[in-house]
Motif scaffolding. Structure first.
Motif: not given
Lengths: 427, 427
Positions: A254-275
């Motif tokens: 569906f070509k989303p521009l972004w996924i917002e708040e995929p996981t815990s907001p405290d999880d910097v490294l988790g967001h990096a992995t997802i990115s």
């Protein structure tokens, strides 16, 4: 700079029964009553100077009491920050505590007499004054005072033109009002079609509770808005890291521009992995509405954990703290796309993002500010949206003041609205 | 499992005027009054079952009110966590809410009738029961349920011998009591010499306010304790990242085992940078006392940001949350060296670290638990230290209960101690 002294401070627990119609519902918050701890600061200034502050909660969090000179606040989230936020945002006509107080103080010749809206006050401050409002502790490994100064110096080129552009066309917005998780497909279609007619071109959909539902809902919306318009999805922290990646692989069509708040907001490294995992699909990660300070934002930027940075006017404990985040985002070349909605968040954050465009980023590329179409009628100076853009506020201050009548009616549990609802529950 | 229901809950603002003598002073907290929000939960159980909870603050933070059934707490730090902590640690004789409630519930045949101390209750639970108490959300990318189970299964080998060893020799401790920042060199020398005579072999020094002072103080202590004994330094978040590295290069000659809290507790990546820079000097980074949840600890471990992990019994919102951190530390092979001191923190955390040794880590290598020698006299079941080791508590529960007389005297501002101090201030 402030002529009066604070003589009284009152806190009001103001709640709107939004859960009754599913407004605001998402994968983590299924039945929120959008609410606010609303503060009024009175002074002994001769002109009746007052200050107003707000913090957004989901209802049960607003258990705030201010009795017998004991400051007690049990916030929905980290309440110390909430409270700093309350006070930090207490500005109108110049009563500015914490964040804003500093800003007002540092501005010679203006301060309390300023009739400017906050964005204009910021735009007219010179780089040195702005820098002096920022706490650089803990961020010098990412942004030094000198670098910040240089960014602001460069940002002053073309400022006048950008201010005129804002006043004429406003700041581009997207809408979250069409696709709360609690809405039926029928309601979703109806709202999308209406929004298209009103000129909206960017749409956000809540996801994360059920994959099949998400696929169906994204398809419905993509079909209505067509392939060119922008779609974003928002999971409100629902997933673990591996789950977020898997789930988004399924929504990629569906070509989303972004996924917002995929996981815990405290999880910097988790967001990096997802990115990193989603980059090949052209899907960015957006987060920030739950980040409590500049140190978390610093790390999100350092770790390349987000592609869209979402400041929130109430979560960060002052305008000042937001300034440091805007400057770091510029240095790391990440677009700021503010979180808004809630109670008064649109009213407040428009000031910050308009200032960001005029004085810092100088660009609208990949930049949009969230808009949610409810509860504005309770504000004395509500946002003005034209052609899906925020038009710069013209009244003095931070657009925080609520209508007296609205506060009275919606106070919990004594206000008229709640008395009726609570009585109905008992029958 | 619990026979009674909660019938009353009272919160007491208990403060000790420790600032008068510089006890507890460090580079960030120059005049703390060690204090606690102390909760008593009463039940209608026939045997008079009660629960006790505590959260440590530095005085001004304990502005807690519990009036008109509105839960209000304005904590020194993130008060939501504090409050969860309060309730989570409310256990004695089995009234266990949040964290502990779960543990009590999951344990068939014991629960409220258990007369065991908490550490023993945990040691006797089987791996499946322990696992069922843990919230794995947001940590599965670092530790799965299966991995946790395997760790606990392996940990059960030799458990009995380790329990006997603990009962005989206790868990090794270090002392922070000799070198608060506010102490004079003379006092520091005196206290170090006394501690040596008592058998202490590991000493922590507060640093971070002034480099010349730090060098002098470290030299004084190293001279007294000699080259073989262990020295640690603690900056209490005073520095930015580059500053922390520079400063520690200057203190490296005193061979500290670790630098504790060199920078913002939220800065996972900053701690990783510091760890990497100090590794060649043989200095580790220790942090954790201000970490609010398992997600932050997960990242500290993933990023190799610490070499010593410092759990805190009150900061993390329950025994359960601590369990997940102990298991992650084991997986990443990082020793847990708990933070203690404050009000009651030694009493509480000894349970967790003794359990960690018997059931999880199985090792004492590089492992020590903080000890601070004050305020124990106010507890009904104070810690027992023998030969610089924590001797396992034998009374039921979590050692949280304070003496009635102490609570009464130290309530703020109405208690006898404060009435005298406040009156003296006015004269």
């Amino acid at each position: 700079m402030v002529g009066g002294r604070v003589t009284a401070l009152s806190v009001h627990d103001v709640r709107f029964p939004t859960s009754l119609a599913g407004h605001g519902s998402d994968a983590m918050h299924t039945d929120p009553d959008y609410s606010a701890a609303y503060v009024i600061i009175e002074t002994d200034a001769k002109d009746g100077l007052k200050g107003y502050g707000i913090t957004f909660t989901l209802g049960k969090g607003t258990e705030v009491d201010w009795s017998r000179e004991r400051r007690c606040a049990f916030g929905y989230s980290s309440c110390f920050e909430c409270l700093m936020g309350l006070v930090g945002q207490a500005g109108r006509k110049g009563v500015r505590r914490d964040g804003e107080r500093n800003i007002a103080r540092k501005e010679p010749g203006k301060g309390r007499d300023s009739k400017d809206p906050l964005w204009k006050l910021l735009v007219d401050m010179d780089p040195k004054q702005l820098i002096s409002c920022i706490d650089f502790r803990y961020i010098t490994d990412a942004l030094t005072e000198e670098e910040a100064y240089e960014i602001l110096q460069k940002g002053s080129i073309g400022k006048k033109e950008r201010e005129e552009q804002m006043l004429e066309y406003g700041y581009p917005a997207y809408t979250t009002s069409c696709a709360w998780l609690g809405y039926s497909d029928q309601q979703l279609k109806k709202l999308c079609n209406e929004a298209l007619k009103e000129g909206w071109t960017r749409f956000k959909v809540k996801v994360g509770a059920d994959l099949e539902d998400d696929i169906r809902r994204c398809r419905v919306i993509r079909d209505i808005i067509g392939p060119e318009k922008i779609l974003m999805v928002d999971a409100n922290q629902r997933w673990d890291v591996p789950e977020a990646i898997e789930w988004m692989l399924k929504l990629a069509e569906f070509k989303p521009l972004w996924i917002e708040e995929p996981t815990s907001p405290d999880d910097v490294l988790g967001h990096a992995t997802i990115s990193k995992a989603l980059a090949p699909l052209g899907i960015g990660v957006a987060t920030g509405e739950q980040c409590q300070n500049r140190v978390i934002f610093k790390q999100l930027l350092q770790a390349e954990a987000l592609q869209f940075l979402q400041i929130d006017s109430c979560r960060l404990g002052s305008v000042n703290e937001n300034l440091s985040v805007l400057l770091m985002a510029k240095k790391f070349q990440i677009p700021v796309c503010p979180h808004a909605g809630g109670v008064g968040l649109c009213e407040l954050v428009q000031h910050l993002i308009i200032f960001d465009y005029i004085s810092i980023s100088g660009s609208l590329e990949n930049r949009i500010c969230e808009y949610v179409d409810h509860l504005h009628e309770h504000f004395k100076y509500p946002v003005v949206i034209k052609k899906a853009s925020y038009m710069p506020p013209k009244d003095a201050g931070y657009s925080t003041e609520m209508k007296e009548e609205s506060v009275k009616k919606h106070q919990f549990p004594g206000g008229e609205v709640w008395q009726k609802l609570l009585a109905a529950q008992q029958n």
